[in-house]
Design a protein around this motif. Sequence first.
Motif, PDB file in Angstrom:
ATOM      1  N   TYR A 232       0.811  -1.218   0.000  1.00 35.20           N
ATOM      2  CA  TYR A 232       0.000   0.000   0.000  1.00 35.20           C
ATOM      3  C   TYR A 232       0.845   1.269   0.000  1.00 35.20           C
ATOM      4  O   TYR A 232       0.331   2.353   0.262  1.00 35.20           O
ATOM      5  CB  TYR A 232      -0.916   0.012   1.234  1.00 35.20           C
ATOM      6  N   GLY A 233       2.131   1.142  -0.285  1.00 31.82           N
ATOM      7  CA  GLY A 233       3.000   2.307  -0.278  1.00 31.82           C
ATOM      8  C   GLY A 233       2.950   3.080  -1.585  1.00 31.82           C
ATOM      9  O   GLY A 233       2.082   2.886  -2.445  1.00 31.82           O
ATOM     10  N   THR A 234       3.917   3.971  -1.754  1.00 26.99           N
ATOM     11  CA  THR A 234       3.940   4.875  -2.903  1.00 26.99           C
ATOM     12  C   THR A 234       4.928   4.459  -3.978  1.00 26.99           C
ATOM     13  O   THR A 234       4.962   5.079  -5.040  1.00 26.99           O
ATOM     14  CB  THR A 234       4.294   6.298  -2.435  1.00 26.99           C
ATOM     15  N   ARG A 235       5.711   3.435  -3.747  1.00 21.51           N
ATOM     16  CA  ARG A 235       6.700   3.039  -4.739  1.00 21.51           C
ATOM     17  C   ARG A 235       6.047   2.239  -5.859  1.00 21.51           C
ATOM     18  O   ARG A 235       4.955   1.684  -5.708  1.00 21.51           O
ATOM     19  CB  ARG A 235       7.808   2.219  -4.083  1.00 21.51           C
ATOM     20  N   ASP A 236       6.745   2.184  -6.966  1.00 28.81           N
ATOM     21  CA  ASP A 236       6.232   1.502  -8.159  1.00 28.81           C
ATOM     22  C   ASP A 236       6.559   0.016  -8.052  1.00 28.81           C
ATOM     23  O   ASP A 236       7.673  -0.417  -8.323  1.00 28.81           O
ATOM     24  CB  ASP A 236       6.866   2.111  -9.418  1.00 28.81           C
ATOM     25  N   VAL A 237       5.582  -0.766  -7.626  1.00 34.55           N
ATOM     26  CA  VAL A 237       5.720  -2.212  -7.472  1.00 34.55           C
ATOM     27  C   VAL A 237       4.779  -2.882  -8.456  1.00 34.55           C
ATOM     28  O   VAL A 237       3.654  -2.417  -8.673  1.00 34.55           O
ATOM     29  CB  VAL A 237       5.402  -2.646  -6.025  1.00 34.55           C
ATOM     30  N   GLN A 238       5.237  -3.961  -9.063  1.00 38.97           N
ATOM     31  CA  GLN A 238       4.439  -4.625 -10.084  1.00 38.97           C
ATOM     32  C   GLN A 238       3.107  -5.103  -9.524  1.00 38.97           C
ATOM     33  O   GLN A 238       3.020  -5.619  -8.421  1.00 38.97           O
ATOM     34  CB  GLN A 238       5.204  -5.812 -10.673  1.00 38.97           C
ATOM     35  N   LYS A 239       2.066  -4.930 -10.325  1.00 37.93           N
ATOM     36  CA  LYS A 239       0.736  -5.364  -9.924  1.00 37.93           C
ATOM     37  C   LYS A 239       0.540  -6.841 -10.242  1.00 37.93           C
ATOM     38  O   LYS A 239       1.131  -7.382 -11.167  1.00 37.93           O
ATOM     39  CB  LYS A 239      -0.340  -4.543 -10.643  1.00 37.93           C
ATOM     40  N   THR A 240      -0.298  -7.456  -9.442  1.00 37.84           N
ATOM     41  CA  THR A 240      -0.693  -8.843  -9.677  1.00 37.84           C
ATOM     42  C   THR A 240      -2.118  -9.008  -9.194  1.00 37.84           C
ATOM     43  O   THR A 240      -2.626  -8.198  -8.411  1.00 37.84           O
ATOM     44  CB  THR A 240       0.245  -9.816  -8.940  1.00 37.84           C
TER      45      THR A 240
ATOM     46  N   ASP B 141      14.213  -3.235  -9.713  1.00 43.05           N
ATOM     47  CA  ASP B 141      13.898  -4.525 -10.316  1.00 43.05           C
ATOM     48  C   ASP B 141      14.814  -4.773 -11.513  1.00 43.05           C
ATOM     49  O   ASP B 141      15.440  -3.852 -12.050  1.00 43.05           O
ATOM     50  CB  ASP B 141      12.437  -4.544 -10.760  1.00 43.05           C
ATOM     51  N   ASP B 142      14.894  -6.026 -11.932  1.00 51.76           N
ATOM     52  CA  ASP B 142      15.752  -6.419 -13.044  1.00 51.76           C
ATOM     53  C   ASP B 142      15.189  -5.858 -14.347  1.00 51.76           C
ATOM     54  O   ASP B 142      14.089  -6.246 -14.771  1.00 51.76           O
ATOM     55  CB  ASP B 142      15.823  -7.943 -13.121  1.00 51.76           C
ATOM     56  N   PRO B 143      15.875  -4.933 -15.001  1.00 49.71           N
ATOM     57  CA  PRO B 143      15.312  -4.355 -16.233  1.00 49.71           C
ATOM     58  C   PRO B 143      15.227  -5.354 -17.378  1.00 49.71           C
ATOM     59  O   PRO B 143      14.468  -5.138 -18.318  1.00 49.71           O
ATOM     60  CB  PRO B 143      16.280  -3.210 -16.566  1.00 49.71           C
TER      61      PRO B 143
ATOM     62  N   MET C 253      10.514   0.624 -11.795  1.00 47.88           N
ATOM     63  CA  MET C 253       9.882  -0.370 -10.931  1.00 47.88           C
ATOM     64  C   MET C 253      10.909  -0.957  -9.967  1.00 47.88           C
ATOM     65  O   MET C 253      12.075  -1.139 -10.317  1.00 47.88           O
ATOM     66  CB  MET C 253       9.246  -1.476 -11.771  1.00 47.88           C
ATOM     67  N   VAL C 254      10.451  -1.245  -8.735  1.00 45.10           N
ATOM     68  CA  VAL C 254      11.340  -1.751  -7.690  1.00 45.10           C
ATOM     69  C   VAL C 254      10.776  -3.058  -7.139  1.00 45.10           C
ATOM     70  O   VAL C 254       9.608  -3.400  -7.341  1.00 45.10           O
ATOM     71  CB  VAL C 254      11.499  -0.724  -6.541  1.00 45.10           C
ATOM     72  N   ARG C 255      11.646  -3.764  -6.448  1.00 45.23           N
ATOM     73  CA  ARG C 255      11.247  -4.946  -5.692  1.00 45.23           C
ATOM     74  C   ARG C 255      11.412  -4.648  -4.206  1.00 45.23           C
ATOM     75  O   ARG C 255      12.421  -4.075  -3.790  1.00 45.23           O
ATOM     76  CB  ARG C 255      12.110  -6.155  -6.054  1.00 45.23           C
ATOM     77  N   LEU C 256      10.451  -5.045  -3.408  1.00 42.71           N
ATOM     78  CA  LEU C 256      10.534  -4.840  -1.975  1.00 42.71           C
ATOM     79  C   LEU C 256      11.605  -5.752  -1.379  1.00 42.71           C
ATOM     80  O   LEU C 256      11.856  -6.853  -1.870  1.00 42.71           O
ATOM     81  CB  LEU C 256       9.188  -5.124  -1.316  1.00 42.71           C
ATOM     82  N   GLU C 257      12.234  -5.265  -0.323  1.00 43.81           N
ATOM     83  CA  GLU C 257      13.265  -6.039   0.362  1.00 43.81           C
ATOM     84  C   GLU C 257      12.667  -7.356   0.849  1.00 43.81           C
ATOM     85  O   GLU C 257      11.585  -7.389   1.440  1.00 43.81           O
ATOM     86  CB  GLU C 257      13.801  -5.235   1.544  1.00 43.81           C
ATOM     87  N   ALA C 258      13.349  -8.456   0.580  1.00 40.45           N
ATOM     88  CA  ALA C 258      12.798  -9.778   0.881  1.00 40.45           C
ATOM     89  C   ALA C 258      13.531 -10.497   1.993  1.00 40.45           C
ATOM     90  O   ALA C 258      12.971 -11.420   2.584  1.00 40.45           O
ATOM     91  CB  ALA C 258      12.816 -10.645  -0.379  1.00 40.45           C
ATOM     92  N   GLU C 259      14.761 -10.111   2.318  1.00 39.50           N
ATOM     93  CA  GLU C 259      15.541 -10.871   3.295  1.00 39.50           C
ATOM     94  C   GLU C 259      14.954 -10.737   4.699  1.00 39.50           C
ATOM     95  O   GLU C 259      14.746 -11.735   5.397  1.00 39.50           O
ATOM     96  CB  GLU C 259      16.993 -10.394   3.278  1.00 39.50           C
ATOM     97  N   VAL C 260      14.677  -9.502   5.128  1.00 38.65           N
ATOM     98  CA  VAL C 260      14.085  -9.310   6.451  1.00 38.65           C
ATOM     99  C   VAL C 260      12.715  -9.966   6.521  1.00 38.65           C
ATOM    100  O   VAL C 260      12.342 -10.569   7.542  1.00 38.65           O
ATOM    101  CB  VAL C 260      13.999  -7.807   6.785  1.00 38.65           C
ATOM    102  N   LYS C 261      11.952  -9.862   5.426  1.00 42.90           N
ATOM    103  CA  LYS C 261      10.618 -10.445   5.429  1.00 42.90           C
ATOM    104  C   LYS C 261      10.684 -11.953   5.597  1.00 42.90           C
ATOM    105  O   LYS C 261       9.872 -12.540   6.329  1.00 42.90           O
ATOM    106  CB  LYS C 261       9.899 -10.092   4.118  1.00 42.90           C
ATOM    107  N   GLN C 262      11.621 -12.607   4.966  1.00 48.82           N
ATOM    108  CA  GLN C 262      11.739 -14.057   5.120  1.00 48.82           C
ATOM    109  C   GLN C 262      12.168 -14.427   6.543  1.00 48.82           C
ATOM    110  O   GLN C 262      11.714 -15.439   7.087  1.00 48.82           O
ATOM    111  CB  GLN C 262      12.743 -14.607   4.105  1.00 48.82           C
ATOM    112  N   ILE C 263      13.022 -13.604   7.155  1.00 48.36           N
ATOM    113  CA  ILE C 263      13.419 -13.878   8.539  1.00 48.36           C
ATOM    114  C   ILE C 263      12.212 -13.767   9.465  1.00 48.36           C
ATOM    115  O   ILE C 263      11.978 -14.632  10.321  1.00 48.36           O
ATOM    116  CB  ILE C 263      14.538 -12.920   8.973  1.00 48.36           C
TER     117      ILE C 263
END
Length: 749
Positions: free
Chosen positions: A340-348, A548-550, A640-650
């Motif tokens: 729900y933030g303001t960054r450009d994250v891919q929709k699904t 994100d990976d271009p 487009m960006v990807r959200l940080e995943a390492e902390v989330k997995q922990i």
Amino acid sequence: MMARMLGQLPLPLLPAGAAEIAPGVGLLAGEDGGLVIVHGLATFAWDAGDEAGRRLAAVQLVRLRAASQGQVAGAFGVDPATIWRWDQTLAADGVAGLVPARRGPKGASKLTPELAARIAGLDAEGKTLREIAAATGVSTFSVRNALGRVAARGQGTAAGTAAGSASPVAGEDDQRPGAAVAVLPDPVPRDAERVLARWGLLGEGAVPVFTPGARYPLAGLLLALPALEATGLLECARGVYGRLKDGFYGLAATLLTLVFLALAGEPRAEGATRVPPGALGRVLGLDRAPEVKTIRRKLGELAAAGQAADLIMALARHHAAARPAALGFLHADGHARVYYGTRDVQKTHVARLKFPAPATMETWVTDQDGDPVFMVIAEPSDSLAGELRRLLPKLRQVAGQGRRVTVCFDRGGWSPALFADITAAGFDLLTWRKGPAPDLPAEVFTTAACTDDRGRAHEYDLADSTAELGISEGPRKGQTVTLRQVTRRVPARGGGTRQIHALTSRTDLPAGEVCWRLTARWREENYFRYARTRFALDALDSYAAAPDDPDRMVPNPARKTAAARVRQAEAAAQAAEAARDAALLQLRSPAPGQASYLTNQVINALAAPVEASRRELEEADTAAAGTPARIPLGTLAPDMVRLEAEVKQITHAIRMAAYNTETALARALHGHYARASDEAYALIREALTASGDVHLAPGELLIRLDPLTAPRRTQALAALCDQLTAAGARYPGTDLVLRYEVKSCPSPA
């Protein structure tokens, strides 16, 4: 002048018993106060209880350059930051600012002798505590205090020993259950260890040291330790990360803090602001629990190692070894974590919202009881079928070689090519059939009965047949896969019946069990719903993001536009042909008395719109065929960006362990609580936040919990305590064996 005088060579004149602060500077402290000796002269002195005088002496020693800030802090049992703060307060407010603020209530006590006498009179009349509190305008605690039903607050037991040799048992007195203990005693001081930790000299963290006491607010959290040990969280974390950097809070203390917060209803790091650090510190064996910034720093340190996926896989293997019978059927499903933030994250597409939204996709695997086993961060834009194919090696690592495992999933994983890959990898599959399928005749259906793993009986109207599916993609294109099809007939909404088809490679299961096993996949959805509500499954635990990976290939939006243009052109062509045919029919069959003429010019005029629509359709088809289905992300959305995943997995790993801990405790209530099927989790949540007493004995830590809100709940908790005591678990980092009891319910007045 004094500073210049202190620049001379120090005279080593310190009285006997004085502790050296710096060369020529010593501190002599006793029960009557303290004395600072500088070069043989008694320079500062204070009486017992004169905290302002003690602080003034510490500040003046630094100002006179008799000793450094660190030396003074070590001698006075505080950290250098405290000395600096005292200096700033002295400069701003004078000596009066060094007087400690009064702790506790600031106003006069409401319990006057007259009010206490009135409370005693109401109690003699048989009034309840709540009725007395409402009549007198004070709290129920004040009523108990006036009636003499609250023990006096103690000052704690013996102080902690030196760092590195701290004992988990504070004090040498007999702490039998019947022995009186102070209510909420002060924790063992850990100032010396905090100073050592500040300079990186403490090692793996502070050793848990417990103070015997009564009415600890969160003593119920200690119920979780035997079940938490069974999850293997601390053991797996030590195997993956080893240890954290030198500091007061080690790896075990950090993980226990996060698990306790989750079980107390505050699963995010920010929840530490809503749990008193002193209350949580008591069950951690520390003077206070880490606060938000410390928790985030520790999580960041773990994330920097980049081994969160290894931690989750280690937990999964431990789960498989501890509960091998639960891995016969594994449920796999995707989960969209909405952003729900303001960054450009891919929709699904988010199924529960029923529309696309910015989200991070995750793939979860749970056992046949719905308990989480492991999860992975899914690739954006990838289907469940693609994720399942990627998960097959991990599933084999978790299950082990030779174990028969059935993978259950919904229609999102429909792919005949995937079915062939699953069976080739040594797994069985169970899923719903997707797309149109011919209905079976009514005469092939029979009633099939099934008893589930909880003893409940089910009846289904089923038909058993075989389905052959052609593979139209991948290296197996052109081949077929043959699966067993179990068809269930259910009532339709508009009347009549409809048929639902299930596909499986298991030919040994009864048809009724096939149907029940597939409906049991909803246990995974129940976990998602419960974890979102109680364990912040979708919380944004880190605000970091990375580009994100271009070069990643994503669906081309122009493809959808081109397909829509083709559909519009087809509709326009059909409409033009219909209009032309209607006009020709009218010319060929004129009304009586009317003349009509069909000439080439008339026919060409009628056919012109049709020819134009056909040309438009051909152009649309050509454009659609030339539009690639996927394009590089950089050409579509370079920001487009990807959200940080390492902390989330922990945090996922920690909360999975917390959920499995709570679930194990809830299941242990069955047979001891009549309403366990409906209220087990609610009872466990109440027990985990219950207050209680802590008693210490050689090699033993006894937790005596206060009664719960109802006698039947207290009896169930007592039965649970007997099971936990029989487990013989130890408090992490100590040799203290955990024992649990519940105080008897007070008899009604």
